[in-house]
Write a protein that holds these residues in place. Structure first.
Motif, PDB file in Angstrom:
ATOM      1  N   SER A 133       0.801  -1.134  -0.051  1.00 47.74           N
ATOM      2  CA  SER A 133      -0.146   0.085  -0.077  1.00 47.74           C
ATOM      3  C   SER A 133       0.896   1.326  -0.012  1.00 47.74           C
ATOM      4  O   SER A 133       0.395   2.292  -0.257  1.00 47.74           O
ATOM      5  N   ASN A 134       2.080   1.222   0.400  1.00 46.02           N
ATOM      6  CA  ASN A 134       3.139   2.240   0.538  1.00 46.02           C
ATOM      7  C   ASN A 134       3.628   2.550  -0.924  1.00 46.02           C
ATOM      8  O   ASN A 134       3.884   3.829  -1.551  1.00 46.02           O
ATOM      9  N   VAL A 135       4.032   1.605  -1.542  1.00 46.94           N
ATOM     10  CA  VAL A 135       4.970   1.766  -2.776  1.00 46.94           C
ATOM     11  C   VAL A 135       4.239   2.330  -3.877  1.00 46.94           C
ATOM     12  O   VAL A 135       4.919   3.447  -4.569  1.00 46.94           O
ATOM     13  N   PRO A 136       3.081   2.248  -4.341  1.00 44.50           N
ATOM     14  CA  PRO A 136       2.307   2.905  -5.348  1.00 44.50           C
ATOM     15  C   PRO A 136       1.780   4.143  -4.901  1.00 44.50           C
ATOM     16  O   PRO A 136       1.403   4.931  -5.864  1.00 44.50           O
ATOM     17  N   ALA A 137       1.637   4.413  -3.652  1.00 45.32           N
ATOM     18  CA  ALA A 137       0.544   5.352  -3.184  1.00 45.32           C
ATOM     19  C   ALA A 137       1.135   6.771  -3.518  1.00 45.32           C
ATOM     20  O   ALA A 137       0.387   7.659  -4.102  1.00 45.32           O
TER      21      ALA A 137
END
Length: 325
Positions: free
Chosen positions: A78-82
């Motif tokens: 949930s962090n990487v593409p956000a």
């Protein structure tokens, strides 16, 4: 393949319930922040904690079911593409706004977002790498949970303490009901999405950490990043970026507490390092392109390298998985 459809549907329903619940809580906090006249960076910090509710709940559920790698993957996924998605959607929001002209300047994020959000976020990524990567202490232990909890408390306290003293309006009544509806929805959605994703991954032979990354984590990131479109449309680009970064900080601190307190190893070290490396590079790029006085312009000069970097990350992930098999 037909046998996967009910489980995948359960994932979608669970994530929809989590996001609906998080939106209810976030709306309450946004109203309260407006009434309390909090600055955009403090508002983003509170909004980020609300939108990180799904990741926290997924990790509680994954630990309860005995699938901690799934929760770790969801937190990273949930962090990487956000951030790339939020920056892209903020840019598109300004360009596709009715009546917008090509000469209209790109959305501008206030410069203090770097000090209050971006640098603490980068610090959390570096801290997590230091706690979990060295071979003698690799993985998450209970002491790591204590350290990241202290790190979150320092970040959150600093974000709120920077709030200037102002006369604050009374928060209207009727805001408790959405919270009482939203919190159970987040919890039930986490149970459903965790169960469904694990079944899908197991039947496809995908490791739990990868299942968490690209099934739960990525799907959770989509609606969270889409909120950047709404905030930027309402001339709140600083809140848009601050909320995404605060969500990321909460996901890599509070959401990891269940995993740390039961002791969780890193299932695929190469994938794990790739995710931390991408997050660090994206935040360094954001901070380096910030102007100390004017802030950060969300234009193509930032959109293209972030989105291009994310595409490179996807290619690297595929190559690592192919090599592993």
């Amino acid at each position: 393949m037909m046998g996967l459809l009910p489980w995948f549907a359960l994932v979608i329903v669970g994530i929809a319930a989590m996001q609906w619940g998080a939106a209810q809580v976030a709306d309450v906090l946004e109203t309260a922040c407006t009434r309390w006249k909090l600055p955009a960076t403090a508002t983003g910090a509170l909004m980020g904690v609300a939108t990180a509710g799904p990741e926290i709940s997924v990790n509680v559920a994954s630990v309860s079911f005995g699938w901690p790698d799934l929760g770790l993957g969801a937190a990273l996924g949930s962090n990487v593409p956000a951030l790339p998605l939020a920056i892209l959607l903020s840019y598109l929001s300004s360009r596709l706004r009715p009546g917008a002209s090509p000469e209209e300047p790109a959305p501008q994020v206030k410069p203090q977002a770097v000090q209050v959000q971006a640098l603490p976020y980068l610090g959390v990524v570096v801290l997590l790498a230091a706690l979990t990567l060295p071979p003698p202490i690799s993985g998450l232990q209970w002491i790591d949970g204590v350290v990241v909890l202290v790190a979150f408390a320092l970040y959150f306290g600093r974000a709120l303490l920077r709030t200037p003293s102002r006369r604050r309006d009374r928060v209207p009544s009727g805001l408790v009901k959405p919270i009482f509806l939203g919190v159970p929805a987040i919890g039930l959605g986490a149970v459903a999405s965790t169960m469904g994703a694990q079944k899908v991954g197991a039947r496809l032979g995908i490791p739990d950490i990868v299942t968490g990354l690209f099934i739960i984590g990525f799907l959770c990131a989509l609606p969270e990043s889409y909120s950047a479109w709404r905030f930027t449309r309402n001339d709140k680009p600083t809140v848009a970026v601050a909320a995404v970064m605060s969500d990321g900080i909460a996901s890599l601190t509070l959401a990891l507490l269940p995993l740390a307190f039961v002791g969780t190893g890193v299932g695929n070290m190469a994938i794990y390092m790739l995710n931390l490396g991408f997050l660090a590079a994206a935040l360094v790029l954001y901070a380096a392109s910030n102007h100390r006085d004017r802030g950060q312009k969300l234009g193509l000069g930032l959109v293209l390298p972030l989105c291009g970097g994310y595409c490179a990350y996807l290619v690297a992930t595929v190559l690592i998985l192919m090599k592993a098999t």
